[in-house]
Design a protein around this motif. Structure first.
Motif, PDB file in Angstrom:
ATOM      1  N   CYS A 146       9.651 -14.053 -46.597  1.00 51.97           N
ATOM      2  CA  CYS A 146       8.275 -13.635 -46.296  1.00 51.97           C
ATOM      3  C   CYS A 146       7.789 -12.598 -47.321  1.00 51.97           C
ATOM      4  N   GLY A 171      11.213 -10.430 -39.081  1.00 48.39           N
ATOM      5  CA  GLY A 171      10.684 -11.019 -40.301  1.00 48.39           C
ATOM      6  C   GLY A 171      11.660 -12.043 -40.839  1.00 48.39           C
ATOM      7  N   TRP A 225       4.668 -10.978 -39.550  1.00 47.90           N
ATOM      8  CA  TRP A 225       5.847 -10.334 -40.129  1.00 47.90           C
ATOM      9  C   TRP A 225       5.434  -9.415 -41.259  1.00 47.90           C
TER      10      TRP A 225
END
Length: 108
Positions: free
Chosen positions: A33, A29, A75
């Motif tokens: 995000c 990730g 993600w």
């Protein structure tokens, strides 16, 4: 090494991951995000008491070879590894149960 709050500056090579002994969770990730940020409390809770499971938090993105080798598209994606082999995967986990089910493959 339980939950890690920060992404590694340099991701390990796929060969190193494949040769790793024991239980590990690769988390792909980024810090920015939104899905990753929302999942962090769940991930932290799931790994809090799992000292025997290594948590490897990898920053992912275009051109990042480790994420591409695992075909990561969304993600966060968590890859659960036993002796370097994938035994479970959680993509954008929404509940603690999803992570508990995946961890069961490592702690069985």
């Amino acid at each position: 090494m339980p939950y890690s709050a920060h992404h590694l500056e340099t991701a390990p090579d796929r060969e190193d991951v494949d040769q790793r002994k024991g239980a590990a969770v690769l988390e792909f990730g980024t810090a920015w995000c939104g899905h990753c940020q929302r999942a962090q409390p769940l991930i932290e809770q799931a790994l809090r008491d799992q000292a025997q499971i290594e948590h490897i938090k990898v920053e992912d993105g275009p051109g990042r070879p480790l994420g591409r080798s695992y075909k990561v598209k969304l993600w966060p994606t968590l890859i659960f590894l036993q002796d370097g082999q994938e035994v479970a995967r959680a993509v954008r986990p929404q509940t603690a149960q999803e992570l508990d089910d995946a961890l069961a493959h490592l702690t069985a």
